[in-house]
Design a protein around this motif. Structure first.
Motif, PDB file in Angstrom:
ATOM      1  N   ILE A   1       0.849  -1.195   0.000  1.00  0.00           N
ATOM      2  CA  ILE A   1       0.000   0.000   0.000  1.00  0.00           C
ATOM      3  C   ILE A   1       0.882   1.240   0.000  1.00  0.00           C
ATOM      4  CG2 ILE A   1      -1.950  -1.121   1.135  1.00  0.00           C
ATOM      5  CD1 ILE A   1      -1.027   0.017   3.772  1.00  0.00           C
ATOM      6  N   ASP A   2       0.298   2.367  -0.341  1.00  0.00           N
ATOM      7  CA  ASP A   2       1.083   3.591  -0.505  1.00  0.00           C
ATOM      8  C   ASP A   2       1.486   4.240   0.803  1.00  0.00           C
ATOM      9  OD1 ASP A   2       0.911   3.357  -3.245  1.00  0.00           O
ATOM     10  OD2 ASP A   2      -0.929   4.536  -3.372  1.00  0.00           O
ATOM     11  N   ARG A   3       0.702   4.006   1.834  1.00  0.00           N
ATOM     12  CA  ARG A   3       0.919   4.753   3.078  1.00  0.00           C
ATOM     13  C   ARG A   3       0.518   3.912   4.270  1.00  0.00           C
ATOM     14  NH1 ARG A   3      -0.499  10.972   4.259  1.00  0.00           N
ATOM     15  NH2 ARG A   3      -0.554  10.924   6.529  1.00  0.00           N
ATOM     16  N   VAL A   4       1.254   4.050   5.369  1.00  0.00           N
ATOM     17  CA  VAL A   4       0.882   3.395   6.624  1.00  0.00           C
ATOM     18  C   VAL A   4       0.775   4.460   7.704  1.00  0.00           C
ATOM     19  CG1 VAL A   4       1.910   1.160   6.074  1.00  0.00           C
ATOM     20  CG2 VAL A   4       3.305   2.906   7.187  1.00  0.00           C
TER      21      VAL A   4
ATOM     22  N   HIS B   1       2.859  13.261   8.244  1.00  0.00           N
ATOM     23  CA  HIS B   1       2.041  13.461   9.445  1.00  0.00           C
ATOM     24  C   HIS B   1       1.211  12.212   9.747  1.00  0.00           C
ATOM     25  CE1 HIS B   1      -0.235  15.530  12.512  1.00  0.00           C
ATOM     26  NE2 HIS B   1      -1.365  15.149  11.922  1.00  0.00           N
ATOM     27  N   GLY B   2       1.431  11.636  10.913  1.00  0.00           N
ATOM     28  CA  GLY B   2       0.655  10.486  11.355  1.00  0.00           C
ATOM     29  C   GLY B   2       1.116   9.147  10.832  1.00  0.00           C
ATOM     30  N   GLY B   3       2.216   9.122  10.055  1.00  0.00           N
ATOM     31  CA  GLY B   3       2.651   7.835   9.532  1.00  0.00           C
ATOM     32  C   GLY B   3       3.831   7.945   8.594  1.00  0.00           C
ATOM     33  N   ALA B   4       3.799   7.210   7.477  1.00  0.00           N
ATOM     34  CA  ALA B   4       4.927   7.192   6.545  1.00  0.00           C
ATOM     35  C   ALA B   4       4.454   6.743   5.170  1.00  0.00           C
ATOM     36  CB  ALA B   4       6.015   6.247   7.046  1.00  0.00           C
ATOM     37  N   VAL B   5       5.218   7.131   4.146  1.00  0.00           N
ATOM     38  CA  VAL B   5       5.006   6.659   2.782  1.00  0.00           C
ATOM     39  C   VAL B   5       6.313   6.036   2.307  1.00  0.00           C
ATOM     40  CG1 VAL B   5       3.223   8.343   2.232  1.00  0.00           C
ATOM     41  CG2 VAL B   5       5.622   8.896   1.795  1.00  0.00           C
ATOM     42  N   SER B   6       6.224   5.135   1.339  1.00  0.00           N
ATOM     43  CA  SER B   6       7.409   4.463   0.838  1.00  0.00           C
ATOM     44  C   SER B   6       8.301   5.424   0.070  1.00  0.00           C
ATOM     45  CB  SER B   6       7.015   3.286  -0.064  1.00  0.00           C
ATOM     46  OG  SER B   6       8.164   2.670  -0.608  1.00  0.00           O
ATOM     47  N   ALA B   7       9.601   5.278   0.274  1.00  0.00           N
ATOM     48  CA  ALA B   7      10.585   6.039  -0.497  1.00  0.00           C
ATOM     49  C   ALA B   7      11.400   5.110  -1.377  1.00  0.00           C
ATOM     50  CB  ALA B   7      11.517   6.808   0.445  1.00  0.00           C
ATOM     51  N   MET B   8      10.956   3.870  -1.488  1.00  0.00           N
ATOM     52  CA  MET B   8      11.733   2.843  -2.162  1.00  0.00           C
ATOM     53  C   MET B   8      10.977   2.325  -3.378  1.00  0.00           C
ATOM     54  SD  MET B   8      13.388  -0.487  -0.372  1.00  0.00           S
ATOM     55  CE  MET B   8      11.758  -1.033   0.140  1.00  0.00           C
ATOM     56  N   PRO B   9      11.424   2.658  -4.596  1.00  0.00           N
ATOM     57  CA  PRO B   9      10.777   2.109  -5.791  1.00  0.00           C
ATOM     58  C   PRO B   9      10.795   0.587  -5.760  1.00  0.00           C
ATOM     59  CG  PRO B   9      12.323   3.855  -6.365  1.00  0.00           C
ATOM     60  CD  PRO B   9      12.548   3.535  -4.915  1.00  0.00           C
ATOM     61  N   SER B  10       9.788  -0.015  -6.396  1.00  0.00           N
ATOM     62  CA  SER B  10       9.659  -1.476  -6.338  1.00  0.00           C
ATOM     63  C   SER B  10      10.840  -2.196  -6.973  1.00  0.00           C
ATOM     64  CB  SER B  10       8.363  -1.914  -7.039  1.00  0.00           C
ATOM     65  OG  SER B  10       8.368  -1.492  -8.395  1.00  0.00           O
ATOM     66  N   GLY B  11      11.570  -1.524  -7.869  1.00  0.00           N
ATOM     67  CA  GLY B  11      12.700  -2.160  -8.523  1.00  0.00           C
ATOM     68  C   GLY B  11      13.988  -2.092  -7.734  1.00  0.00           C
TER      69      GLY B  11
ATOM     70  N   ARG C   1       7.051   4.933  16.305  1.00  0.00           N
ATOM     71  CA  ARG C   1       7.623   6.168  15.756  1.00  0.00           C
ATOM     72  C   ARG C   1       9.149   6.053  15.640  1.00  0.00           C
ATOM     73  NH1 ARG C   1       3.938  10.316  15.416  1.00  0.00           N
ATOM     74  NH2 ARG C   1       1.961   9.926  16.526  1.00  0.00           N
ATOM     75  N   ARG C   2       9.776   5.397  16.609  1.00  0.00           N
ATOM     76  CA  ARG C   2      11.228   5.172  16.516  1.00  0.00           C
ATOM     77  C   ARG C   2      11.558   4.262  15.342  1.00  0.00           C
ATOM     78  NH1 ARG C   2      11.453   4.907  22.396  1.00  0.00           N
ATOM     79  NH2 ARG C   2      11.308   2.635  22.234  1.00  0.00           N
ATOM     80  N   ASP C   3      10.720   3.224  15.133  1.00  0.00           N
ATOM     81  CA  ASP C   3      10.924   2.337  13.982  1.00  0.00           C
ATOM     82  C   ASP C   3      10.854   3.123  12.674  1.00  0.00           C
ATOM     83  OD1 ASP C   3      11.173   0.091  15.588  1.00  0.00           O
ATOM     84  OD2 ASP C   3       9.053  -0.469  15.411  1.00  0.00           O
ATOM     85  N   LEU C   4       9.867   3.982  12.558  1.00  0.00           N
ATOM     86  CA  LEU C   4       9.705   4.765  11.334  1.00  0.00           C
ATOM     87  C   LEU C   4      10.872   5.727  11.142  1.00  0.00           C
ATOM     88  CD1 LEU C   4       5.875   5.553  11.415  1.00  0.00           C
ATOM     89  CD2 LEU C   4       7.067   3.774  10.115  1.00  0.00           C
ATOM     90  N   ASP C   5      11.352   6.304  12.222  1.00  0.00           N
ATOM     91  CA  ASP C   5      12.509   7.204  12.120  1.00  0.00           C
ATOM     92  C   ASP C   5      13.754   6.441  11.666  1.00  0.00           C
ATOM     93  OD1 ASP C   5      10.999   9.376  12.917  1.00  0.00           O
ATOM     94  OD2 ASP C   5      11.592   9.246  15.026  1.00  0.00           O
ATOM     95  N   PHE C   6      13.923   5.222  12.185  1.00  0.00           N
ATOM     96  CA  PHE C   6      15.070   4.398  11.795  1.00  0.00           C
ATOM     97  C   PHE C   6      14.999   4.059  10.307  1.00  0.00           C
ATOM     98  CE2 PHE C   6      16.663   0.119  10.893  1.00  0.00           C
ATOM     99  CZ  PHE C   6      17.995   0.246  11.269  1.00  0.00           C
TER     100      PHE C   6
END
Length: 253
Positions: free
Chosen positions: A17-20, A53-63, A37-42
């Motif tokens: 999914i795009d966002r958690v 805000h409130g979560g995270a989105v992927s910064a890693m292309p599927s390839g 939150r520490r996990d997401l920061d790591f």
């Protein structure tokens, strides 16, 4: 749930999914809000995701493959069991190629007291074996990929072509019946292909999380290896199919 397991779960969710959100991860992991939150920061520091805000989105292309530091901790118990099984198939005096994957690195950790000639396909593995008293270490040429430190390019391929080995111990990025063994990096796939050509037998190390997946670069058909060592999380029906195709499948630990 350990931190490495939480990190892996977050990565898997972001692939689907795009966002958690922090809240859904708290519920899924049963960890505290602060821990998530520490996990997401790591993971943000590793380049895997971006904090919003409130979560995270992927910064890693599927390839692209996840960072080595993250993969090294994912499914660690399974990788260690697979590594223990793998070394049982290696005899003192043999010449082996040892791949660049994280399971291959776990295998290298168990070879310190063995009498083997080893050509490592990564600087991580080379460093692990550098002080092993009975290991004869043959270093290939090539370019070390940033972060991964796997060795790729024409110099690595030429080094492999100049020699013959008893066994190639490979650790692919992904594995499926249809797509076969695959890798995220084109150069890494080429090196793996050459390793298969110059070795008398091949041993593939693939924990269950790698099964039924495909990455960008093709290495070989699923039934090409002589032996595949996995864990009991690998799909049983697919293990049966491979056995019927003539590939020995061993479930470790």
């Amino acid at each position: 749930m350990r931190s490495a397991e939480r990190h892996q779960m977050i990565v898997e969710r972001l692939r689907a999914i795009d966002r958690v959100s922090v809240q859904e991860l708290v519920e899924a992991t049963e960890a505290s809000d602060m821990t998530v939150r520490r996990d997401l920061d790591f993971l943000a520091a590793q380049g895997v995701l971006k904090r919003v805000h409130g979560g995270a989105v992927s910064a890693m292309p599927s390839g692209l493959e996840p960072p080595h530091s993250l993969r090294a901790q994912a499914a660690l118990a399974a990788k260690q069991a697979i590594a223990r099984a793998a070394v049982e198939h290696l005899s003192d005096g043999e010449t082996i190629i040892l791949d660049s994957g994280t399971t291959a690195l776990e295998t290298a950790k168990l070879l310190h007291d063995r009498a083997l000639t080893v050509m490592p396909l990564s600087l991580h593995v080379a460093h692990e074996l550098s002080d092993a008293p009975r290991i004869r270490l043959l270093m290939p040429g090539g370019e070390a990929r940033k972060g991964e430190l796997s060795l790729v390019g024409p110099l690595t391929v030429a080094s492999l072509r100049a020699l013959r080995f008893d066994a190639a111990v490979l650790s692919p990025c992904a594995f499926s019946l249809d797509a076969g063994l695959t890798a995220f990096d084109l150069g890494d796939a080429e090196v793996k292909q050459e390793a298969l050509k110059v070795a008398s037998r091949s041993i593939v190390l693939a924990d269950g999380a790698k099964w039924d997946r495909a990455a960008l670069a093709y290495v070989c058909p699923a039934e090409r290896p002589d032996l595949i060592i996995t864990d009991d999380s690998a799909p049983e029906d697919q293990r049966t199919v491979l056995t019927q195709r003539g590939t020995l499948v061993e479930v470790a630990g």
